[in-house]
Design a protein around this motif. Sequence first.
Motif, PDB file in Angstrom:
ATOM      1  N   PRO A 192       0.822  -1.215   0.000  1.00 41.47           N
ATOM      2  CA  PRO A 192       0.000   0.000   0.000  1.00 41.47           C
ATOM      3  C   PRO A 192       0.853   1.261   0.000  1.00 41.47           C
ATOM      4  CG  PRO A 192       0.011  -1.020   2.175  1.00 41.47           C
ATOM      5  CD  PRO A 192       0.717  -1.975   1.253  1.00 41.47           C
ATOM      6  N   ILE A 193       0.311   2.321  -0.557  1.00 44.52           N
ATOM      7  CA  ILE A 193       0.998   3.610  -0.579  1.00 44.52           C
ATOM      8  C   ILE A 193       0.466   4.438   0.580  1.00 44.52           C
ATOM      9  CG2 ILE A 193       1.443   5.699  -1.937  1.00 44.52           C
ATOM     10  CD1 ILE A 193       0.913   4.028  -4.457  1.00 44.52           C
ATOM     11  N   PRO A 194       1.292   4.776   1.554  1.00 45.61           N
ATOM     12  CA  PRO A 194       0.808   5.492   2.742  1.00 45.61           C
ATOM     13  C   PRO A 194       0.059   6.780   2.368  1.00 45.61           C
ATOM     14  CG  PRO A 194       3.070   4.761   3.062  1.00 45.61           C
ATOM     15  CD  PRO A 194       2.746   4.496   1.620  1.00 45.61           C
ATOM     16  N   GLY A 195      -1.107   6.946   2.975  1.00 44.39           N
ATOM     17  CA  GLY A 195      -1.894   8.149   2.749  1.00 44.39           C
ATOM     18  C   GLY A 195      -2.709   8.132   1.465  1.00 44.39           C
ATOM     19  N   HIS A 196      -2.653   7.035   0.722  1.00 45.20           N
ATOM     20  CA  HIS A 196      -3.387   6.950  -0.548  1.00 45.20           C
ATOM     21  C   HIS A 196      -4.237   5.666  -0.565  1.00 45.20           C
ATOM     22  CE1 HIS A 196      -1.356  10.290  -2.680  1.00 45.20           C
ATOM     23  NE2 HIS A 196      -0.349   9.983  -1.878  1.00 45.20           N
ATOM     24  N   PRO A 197      -5.473   5.733  -0.080  1.00 41.46           N
ATOM     25  CA  PRO A 197      -6.320   4.541  -0.042  1.00 41.46           C
ATOM     26  C   PRO A 197      -6.557   3.984  -1.450  1.00 41.46           C
ATOM     27  CG  PRO A 197      -7.600   6.527   0.406  1.00 41.46           C
ATOM     28  CD  PRO A 197      -6.165   6.929   0.437  1.00 41.46           C
TER      29      PRO A 197
END
Length: 809
Positions: A381-386
């Motif tokens: 996952p990309i932190p801060g990007h759901p």
Amino acid sequence: MVRSSGLLTGAKDPVALKSIAVTLSINDFVAGVSATLNYENEEKVPLEAFFVFPMDEDSAVYSFEALVDGKKIVAELQDKYQAHKSYEEALAGGYQAYLLEEDKCSRDVFRCNVGNLQPGSKVALTLKYVQELPLEDDGALRYVLPAILNPRYHLSEQSEESCLDLKTPIVPLEDLPYTLSMVATISSQLGIRTIQSNCALSSIDYNGESRTSAQFSLAEGHKFDRDVELLIFYRKVHSPSVAVEMGMPERESDSLMGAPSAMVSFYPDIPVMETSTKRGEFVFLMDRSRSMKSPMSGQNRSQLRIDAAKETLILLLKSLPIGCYFNIYGFGSTHEAFFPMSVRYTQETMEKAVEKVKAMLADLGGTEILTPLRRVFRKPPIPGHPLQVFVFTDGEVAETFNVIREVKFHSKRHRCFSFGIGEGASTSLIKSIARVSGGTAEFITGNDRMQSKALRSLRRSLQSVVEDVSLSWNLPPNLFAHMLSPEQTVIFRGQRLIVYSLLVGQIPQEEEATGEVCLQYSLHGKSYEEKVTFSLQPKPDDNLTIHRLAAKSMIQAKDFGFRETTMIFKRDVLDISLESGVMSSFTAFVAINKELNEPVQGPLIHRDIPRPILLGGSSPRPRNSSDALPMVLPCSGAPVSQPPRNVNMSYCAIMARMPEGAHQERYHSQRMKCVIHTDSPPDLPNIRKLHTYEKGSMEHTVAQLILLQNANGSWDMNEDLAKVLGTSLEDMKAVHPTEVLEPSAWATMLAVIWLHANGKELKCEWELLERKAVVWLHNNTVRGFTRLMRTANKFLNTTVSACIFTLKD
């Protein structure tokens, strides 16, 4: 390849189908359907036959009966194992027997076994179901009577046993031996504004000045060659409501079917919140199987699915917010990703993606969606990007429950927005992957525009997160609400919210007694609530519509297929299904005619029901093979098992299977008989036709303008833009107020004004990218819009107000 469904023999060859009669009753937002299929055995030997038919994923089937030579046999809902055992024992004893069940691989396909159908016998099979009807953005209530059942692509040779692969001959439309008739009644105190259909209707008879009811039927001579779609427009469709239904007096007063049941409908008026940047990882999965080469509809010059998909992807790319991440996967028998990992949305990455989209072809064979989904979910996952996943497919996948299980397993870290393309897309697949992940589902058929529905879902994915969703009740003493629907965690602006509940306890005898239900939620730290007051006096309904819809919603929350459901959930589903009479993956209807006890003499005879050639079809391809067909497996529990068949392929406008053992040379003349429909449905003002765009058409011009937009929302001032705006670059520069505006700012203003002046009918498609352009103008300190508008309007010969450049709060 599109196939019509029907009564099939043990070898899956159709028996003569004479007619199909449907009685439809729509009350407010719920449809009650009784469908009778009339068959006759004109052979001299008895038959065992399979009846395979499609049905919407949300349909709650609660009754099945057979009328054989004047004798009515009502089926009983049993545990599926017990039902199969009863059926097989009846056949062994020479009795007539009937079995109705869901297919093991998909909830939107049903199969009925008809055993010992005697020579000369006539059989009428009647099934009844109830269904919630979806609400479109324009306020239309949509009902679809499924007619088309596509074969489903198998992921492997070890696929779950399924009866989804039908083999029927192709004939000209005028040679079909069966017809469809439908009588419909619509009633609602909301008032009926208008009714539309993709099929010819008889004159619609509205009752009274308030038009609270209407009756009509399909025009005489209609063939069952396409899904029948109705759009019903009420006058006050967005009013919240609560309907209370009386339970069964003979059941316990606190049981699922004994207590009164309430159906609560809300339309949350969620405020619009606009910000200059939005975060998120947007992954688009686009079907590139061979079926995507088919037209969107059967109308002349209808756009190909793959072409509509490419335009939709470009529109989505242009509408993405600055600062997000994105990637695109094309899938078929194999899959291809545009980038190894999701990339940040910039001018460079957007241009690379657009070029790749332009080169996309429907050349990846079958429809294997599970593998690319797993690849997406296994990326870090990309932190801060759901993660927001958009799935576009014609839905022809056999292992539906495997896909649903995969999506649900990862539902804590993503939402899935799904799109079913064309006639016959699996409602089980499309609706379920959206439901289990908190997204939304859309179906794109006939005259629908893929672009507008895709942008609607993108807008929803960009909405601010609504939190702390709850429902509270204000009821008299000694009465409380027991919630039946799963906990609601996601709601979207403009979307209807339906909740089911039991009212347990003592209901006041006074006719004026009322209750109140309140929907509460928070947005950006601010609390909101909506209330509705309702009568507590339950109304009787012989069909127990609300109770059965409530049971269906409970079953859907726990039923993930015959093989995939856990033992704990399986017991719950079985109990709910047997108590409510609503079919599930673990139950089946069985009926036995004990008045007939004649042994079967000789082998079963197989006869085919012809089907028309339909545009918008597909051709299944097996995994890792370019020529072979997917493995066709006999249905589990069928008393007469048939070995898998090898079937050759023939090509006629779209791919079509030839009967077993046929040589291609033999079918040259039959291929010449294939026809393209010319019986176009009536014009519908609320359903836009989707044609291949001609140069100069508004759709084409808007598409060209969108293609020129930069990732940050701006347009460059150049010859291409001038051509779209209908002017020259020299003239644009001549009126350019250079002292206050950079060239790109002037070009962006002109593009936005042109869209508002000329593209109003397509606003739902360009609204997001237009807002991005307005934000870009404000971020680049453009001021004095009112004064600049006079110059721009005069140049473009328009009368657009400067308020279009106002940022919303």
